[in-house]
Design an enzyme around this catalytic site. Sequence first.
Site, PDB file in Angstrom:
ATOM      1  N   ASP A 184       0.811  -1.278   0.080  1.00 47.34           N
ATOM      2  CA  ASP A 184      -0.012   0.055   0.021  1.00 47.34           C
ATOM      3  C   ASP A 184       0.921   1.243   0.126  1.00 47.34           C
ATOM      4  O   ASP A 184       2.119   1.203  -0.558  1.00 47.34           O
ATOM      5  CB  ASP A 184      -0.754  -0.226   1.296  1.00 47.34           C
ATOM      6  CG  ASP A 184      -2.336   0.420   1.026  1.00 47.34           C
ATOM      7  OD1 ASP A 184      -2.241   1.654   0.892  1.00 47.34           O
ATOM      8  OD2 ASP A 184      -3.441  -0.091   0.847  1.00 47.34           O
ATOM      9  N   ASP A 226       0.390  14.581  -9.223  1.00 51.62           N
ATOM     10  CA  ASP A 226      -0.245  14.084 -10.226  1.00 51.62           C
ATOM     11  C   ASP A 226      -1.337  15.138 -10.978  1.00 51.62           C
ATOM     12  O   ASP A 226      -1.961  14.685 -12.118  1.00 51.62           O
ATOM     13  CB  ASP A 226      -1.247  12.923 -10.016  1.00 51.62           C
ATOM     14  CG  ASP A 226      -1.973  12.965  -9.054  1.00 51.62           C
ATOM     15  OD1 ASP A 226      -2.292  13.907  -8.248  1.00 51.62           O
ATOM     16  OD2 ASP A 226      -2.809  11.824  -8.764  1.00 51.62           O
ATOM     17  N   ASP A 228      -4.190  16.219 -10.064  1.00 51.80           N
ATOM     18  CA  ASP A 228      -5.602  15.956 -10.207  1.00 51.80           C
ATOM     19  C   ASP A 228      -6.484  16.838  -9.450  1.00 51.80           C
ATOM     20  O   ASP A 228      -7.616  16.805  -9.309  1.00 51.80           O
ATOM     21  CB  ASP A 228      -5.860  14.708  -9.725  1.00 51.80           C
ATOM     22  CG  ASP A 228      -5.604  14.461  -8.391  1.00 51.80           C
ATOM     23  OD1 ASP A 228      -4.983  15.289  -7.653  1.00 51.80           O
ATOM     24  OD2 ASP A 228      -5.775  13.192  -7.738  1.00 51.80           O
ATOM     25  N   HIS A 237      -3.870   6.165   3.581  1.00 47.96           N
ATOM     26  CA  HIS A 237      -4.531   5.055   2.804  1.00 47.96           C
ATOM     27  C   HIS A 237      -3.706   3.751   3.605  1.00 47.96           C
ATOM     28  O   HIS A 237      -4.652   2.782   4.097  1.00 47.96           O
ATOM     29  CB  HIS A 237      -4.515   4.789   1.392  1.00 47.96           C
ATOM     30  CG  HIS A 237      -5.288   3.833   0.900  1.00 47.96           C
ATOM     31  ND1 HIS A 237      -5.286   2.499   0.700  1.00 47.96           N
ATOM     32  CD2 HIS A 237      -6.668   3.777   0.475  1.00 47.96           C
ATOM     33  CE1 HIS A 237      -5.828   1.854   0.056  1.00 47.96           C
ATOM     34  NE2 HIS A 237      -7.067   2.531   0.053  1.00 47.96           N
ATOM     35  N   THR A 247      -6.622  -4.801  14.000  1.00 47.21           N
ATOM     36  CA  THR A 247      -7.751  -4.842  14.845  1.00 47.21           C
ATOM     37  C   THR A 247      -8.265  -6.374  14.823  1.00 47.21           C
ATOM     38  O   THR A 247      -8.844  -6.753  15.798  1.00 47.21           O
ATOM     39  CB  THR A 247      -9.073  -3.990  14.752  1.00 47.21           C
ATOM     40  OG1 THR A 247      -9.577  -3.802  15.865  1.00 47.21           O
ATOM     41  CG2 THR A 247      -9.771  -4.245  13.512  1.00 47.21           C
ATOM     42  N   ALA A 329      -8.163  -8.025  -8.459  1.00 47.71           N
ATOM     43  CA  ALA A 329      -9.027  -8.848  -8.079  1.00 47.71           C
ATOM     44  C   ALA A 329      -9.757  -9.819  -9.074  1.00 47.71           C
ATOM     45  O   ALA A 329     -10.264 -10.877  -8.477  1.00 47.71           O
ATOM     46  CB  ALA A 329     -10.180  -7.862  -7.325  1.00 47.71           C
ATOM     47  N   TYR A 331      -8.312 -11.825 -11.008  1.00 46.84           N
ATOM     48  CA  TYR A 331      -7.472 -12.766 -11.326  1.00 46.84           C
ATOM     49  C   TYR A 331      -8.149 -14.212 -10.320  1.00 46.84           C
ATOM     50  O   TYR A 331      -8.603 -14.108  -9.390  1.00 46.84           O
ATOM     51  CB  TYR A 331      -5.978 -12.815 -10.918  1.00 46.84           C
ATOM     52  CG  TYR A 331      -5.305 -11.637 -11.930  1.00 46.84           C
ATOM     53  CD1 TYR A 331      -5.491 -11.680 -13.191  1.00 46.84           C
ATOM     54  CD2 TYR A 331      -4.500 -10.649 -11.104  1.00 46.84           C
ATOM     55  CE1 TYR A 331      -4.869 -10.891 -14.196  1.00 46.84           C
ATOM     56  CE2 TYR A 331      -3.843  -9.870 -12.102  1.00 46.84           C
ATOM     57  CZ  TYR A 331      -4.143  -9.832 -13.503  1.00 46.84           C
ATOM     58  OH  TYR A 331      -3.417  -8.937 -14.163  1.00 46.84           O
ATOM     59  N   ASP A 354     -16.163 -12.506  -4.591  1.00 49.71           N
ATOM     60  CA  ASP A 354     -16.201 -13.696  -3.733  1.00 49.71           C
ATOM     61  C   ASP A 354     -16.697 -13.652  -2.372  1.00 49.71           C
ATOM     62  O   ASP A 354     -17.119 -14.879  -1.683  1.00 49.71           O
ATOM     63  CB  ASP A 354     -14.755 -14.438  -3.627  1.00 49.71           C
ATOM     64  CG  ASP A 354     -14.027 -14.607  -4.842  1.00 49.71           C
ATOM     65  OD1 ASP A 354     -14.528 -15.068  -5.772  1.00 49.71           O
ATOM     66  OD2 ASP A 354     -12.605 -14.306  -5.063  1.00 49.71           O
ATOM     67  N   SER A 382     -11.333  -1.216  -0.196  1.00 47.44           N
ATOM     68  CA  SER A 382      -9.739  -1.119   0.378  1.00 47.44           C
ATOM     69  C   SER A 382     -10.177  -1.823   1.814  1.00 47.44           C
ATOM     70  O   SER A 382      -9.631  -2.471   2.160  1.00 47.44           O
ATOM     71  CB  SER A 382      -9.235   0.097   0.330  1.00 47.44           C
ATOM     72  OG  SER A 382      -8.829   0.226  -0.970  1.00 47.44           O
TER      73      SER A 382
END
Length: 444
Positions: A184, A226, A228, A237, A247, A329, A331, A354, A382
């Site tokens: 991350d 970037d 933006d 994040h 936790t 995800a 894959y 899933d 996330s």
Amino acid sequence: MKRKSALRLHLAGTLLTLFLLSLTFGSCSKDSALLEPSHTAMGSGHALRGAGAPESDLEPVKNEAVVTLAPGAALNDYLNAHQHVDLVSTLELPAAGSWPATTYYLVRTKDGTQINLSTLTGEGGTVSPHNVIGRGDRGGESFDDHDTWRLGGAYSAQPAIPKVRIPQARAVTEGLNEVIAILDTGIDRNHPLFAPNFTHINLVEDYTVLPPVAGATELRNEIDDDGDGVVDRGFGHGTHVAGIVFTGARKATLRIYKVLDDEGRGTAFGLAMAIKAAADYGVDVINLSLRLDGDDTEVHHAIDYAADLGIAVVASAGNHGTDQIQYPAAYDRVISVTAVDNNDVKAPFGSTVDISAPGVEIISTIPGYYGSGKYAIASGSSMATAFVSAAVALAHAHQPSWTPQQAAACVVAHTVDISAQNSSALGSGRVNFLDSVMTTFYDE
């Protein structure tokens, strides 16, 4: 295991049915075929799921490309034939899934100009763009914008924790001896929440620069790199995701690989290198709360390499609110996770999945930049992914004779059915830590 389990675990429907019928209070039996994936059990090397892809906001690196050479071709000969580029990094991946052993080379134009892929062909190999990755919360804002992210919240009292039965599961195991890799934006491990487990939070390497450098502390430069319009959109994040994992699995070791910068951007080559490094170290779970907007060869190969070693790879299904593909995800050998709110209603984001987990208004740790010991509220797949990674670690800690993938199969098989609240696909249901860990010995 789930609706797509035939793709992931190569199980006949009858075996899955017999397994589920044989459960006592939802327990997992090591003798079950569900917990015995074969080489093809989690999908062959190139398997994908779903259809379509979201419009990309992650354009490839303009002055870089990823190159492979034909067997017997020499790298020096290639570079001599293409003197306008330099070698940046090398990634060697063994045969995995249906991938052959391959060496990937990242090259960059010497003058920084746009790379022309057609000029790099030759020597019988392949040339592909160097893709960019982003954090899983597509379209989200930074903490400073107080939109998707906002400061405050009672971390220990949030409803998500008892809802997924974390306290009861932690009474059985807190994940001792488990190793969870978090790829991350890094982490601020000086947050007071992490203090009791400080020596078990390993800052590994920063893959936002290549070749990678030591350290994975979450930092910001207060520049809109970037362009933006949001300064350091991704900052915080990784620390937030790590707080959620912590936790659920407080005694686990967290290995932090920094693959995203403070804008929440990184590169596919750096991600593949970090996955390979985590797999070589021998982690049990790899948490990928991030996204690619398309299939990427070296990332796919690296994930299959980790999966061949029995490692559980867990990734966010995305926040674009459709059934379009989000990688990694998508894959077949990855556990894909979407988010639900505190009423078990699917959040307005996430694609084919899933399993689901809490991912709306989740309270977790943020870096000390905002003040020591602060928390923030965030939403996204996330956050949901972090819950599932922790659940897999606890299940594996309680059944260490299983592989982490087998523990992940147990987590996906033992969820809470929330289909009555939802019309969208939610995989097998919402994560339940206690049932995943040890339902055989639990009597409601």
